[in-house]
Design a protein around this motif. Structure first.
Motif, short mmCIF file in Angstrom:
data_model
loop_
_atom_site.label_atom_id
_atom_site.label_comp_id
_atom_site.label_asym_id
_atom_site.label_seq_id
_atom_site.Cartn_x
_atom_site.Cartn_y
_atom_site.Cartn_z
N PRO A 1 0.81 -1.22 0.00
CA PRO A 1 0.00 0.00 0.00
C PRO A 1 0.85 1.28 0.00
N THR A 2 2.04 1.23 0.58
CA THR A 2 2.89 2.43 0.61
C THR A 2 3.32 2.84 -0.80
N GLN A 3 3.27 1.91 -1.75
CA GLN A 3 3.62 2.25 -3.13
C GLN A 3 2.59 3.22 -3.74
N LEU A 4 1.36 3.15 -3.22
CA LEU A 4 0.34 4.08 -3.71
C LEU A 4 0.70 5.51 -3.33
N ASP A 5 1.27 5.69 -2.14
CA ASP A 5 1.70 7.02 -1.72
C ASP A 5 2.84 7.52 -2.61
N ALA B 1 14.93 -8.42 4.63
CA ALA B 1 15.23 -7.63 3.43
C ALA B 1 16.30 -6.59 3.75
N THR B 2 16.16 -5.96 4.92
CA THR B 2 17.13 -4.94 5.32
C THR B 2 18.52 -5.54 5.50
N SER B 3 18.60 -6.71 6.13
CA SER B 3 19.94 -7.25 6.31
C SER B 3 20.53 -7.78 5.01
N ALA B 4 19.68 -8.28 4.10
CA ALA B 4 20.20 -8.68 2.78
C ALA B 4 20.78 -7.46 2.06
N ALA B 5 20.07 -6.32 2.15
CA ALA B 5 20.54 -5.10 1.50
C ALA B 5 21.82 -4.59 2.15
N ALA B 6 21.90 -4.74 3.47
CA ALA B 6 23.12 -4.31 4.16
C ALA B 6 24.30 -5.16 3.72
N SER B 7 24.06 -6.46 3.52
CA SER B 7 25.16 -7.36 3.20
C SER B 7 25.71 -7.12 1.80
N THR B 8 24.91 -6.59 0.89
CA THR B 8 25.43 -6.30 -0.45
C THR B 8 25.92 -4.86 -0.57
N GLY B 9 25.70 -4.06 0.48
CA GLY B 9 26.12 -2.66 0.41
C GLY B 9 25.11 -1.75 -0.27
N LEU C 1 18.67 2.39 -0.94
CA LEU C 1 17.31 1.89 -1.11
C LEU C 1 16.35 2.63 -0.18
N SER C 2 15.14 2.90 -0.68
CA SER C 2 14.13 3.57 0.13
C SER C 2 13.40 2.54 0.99
N THR C 3 12.64 3.05 1.96
CA THR C 3 11.82 2.16 2.78
C THR C 3 10.83 1.38 1.92
N VAL C 4 10.26 2.06 0.93
CA VAL C 4 9.32 1.37 0.05
C VAL C 4 10.03 0.26 -0.73
N ASP C 5 11.24 0.54 -1.21
CA ASP C 5 12.03 -0.50 -1.90
C ASP C 5 12.17 -1.73 -1.00
#
Ligand SMILES: [Zn+2]
Length: 170
Positions: A30-34, A65-73, A78-82
Motif C-alpha cells: 500500500p505504501t507504493q500508492l503514496d 530484506a534490510t539485512s540482505a541489502a546491508a550485506s550487499t552494500g 534503497l528507500s523504505t518502500v524499496d
C-alpha cells in the motif's frame, strides 16, 4: 511467456510503466500508492482500480530484506518502500519485477528471482556500461562482469576518473 504480473511482486516503476492489464495479478505494498501519488496522481487512480493484491510485509521479512541489502552494500541507496517491496517478495517467495539494479542485486542475494520490466522484445533490452564520473564517457562492460555490478569500475581511459555502473544513455 505472457510477460504479465502473474503473482509477482511489482515495484513502483512497474506500476508507472506497465499497461494496466499487465499489472493484473501482481502483488504490491500500500505504501507504493503514496509513492505513486507523488509521481503521478492520475496514474495512482488508475492503478488503484487495477487487479492488484495489496499487502504489507511482515516485520520479520522487512528485517530480512534490510539485512540482505546491508550485506550487499545497497542499503544506503534503497528507500523504505524499496525494502518493503523486497520484503514482500521474500515473504511470499515470489519473483520481484524491478529495473532498479540495486533491488535486483539484493533480490538475487536473497534467493529471489528478479525480473526486469521488459520481459518481451529484444529492442527493450540493454546492458550496463561503466560511465565515467569525470567526463561521462561510457565504457563497455563484458557480460562476465555481471556479478561485479556493485564493485568499483575501471578508471576512465580518457581522463582517469573512476567509473560507475549505469544504464547506457540513448
Ligand atoms: Zn573520463
Amino acid at each position: 511467456m505472457t510477460g504479465g504480473a502473474e503473482g509477482a511482486v511489482l515495484d513502483t516503476t512497474a506500476l508507472l510503466h506497465w499497461p494496466l492489464e499487465r499489472l493484473a495479478g501482481g502483488v504490491c505494498c500500500p505504501t507504493q500508492l503514496d509513492e505513486l501519488e507523488r509521481l503521478s496522481p492520475a496514474r495512482r487512480m488508475l492503478v488503484e482500480a487495477a487487479q492488484i493484491e495489496w499487502m504489507n510485509p511482515s516485520p520479520a521479512h522487512f528485517e530480512a530484506a534490510t539485512s540482505a541489502a546491508a550485506s550487499t552494500g545497497d542499503l544506503p541507496r534503497l528507500s523504505t518502500v524499496d525494502l518493503e517491496v523486497l520484503a514482500l517478495s521474500l515473504g511470499l517467495q515470489r519473483p520481484l519485477v524491478t529495473d532498479d539494479y540495486r533491488l535486483q542485486n539484493v533480490a538475487m542475494k536473497a534467493g529471489i528471482e528478479a525480473r526486469s520490466l521488459a520481459t518481451r522484445g529484444a529492442k527493450q533490452q540493454w546492458s550496463w556500461v561503466w560511465r565515467c564520473t569525470g567526463c561521462g564517457k561510457e565504457h563497455d562492460v563484458s557480460t562476465g562482469a555481471k556479478r561485479e555490478r556493485d564493485g568499483p569500475g575501471p578508471d576512465c581511459d580518457v581522463c582517469g576518473s573512476p567509473t560507475v555502473m549505469k544504464r547506457p544513455r540513448r
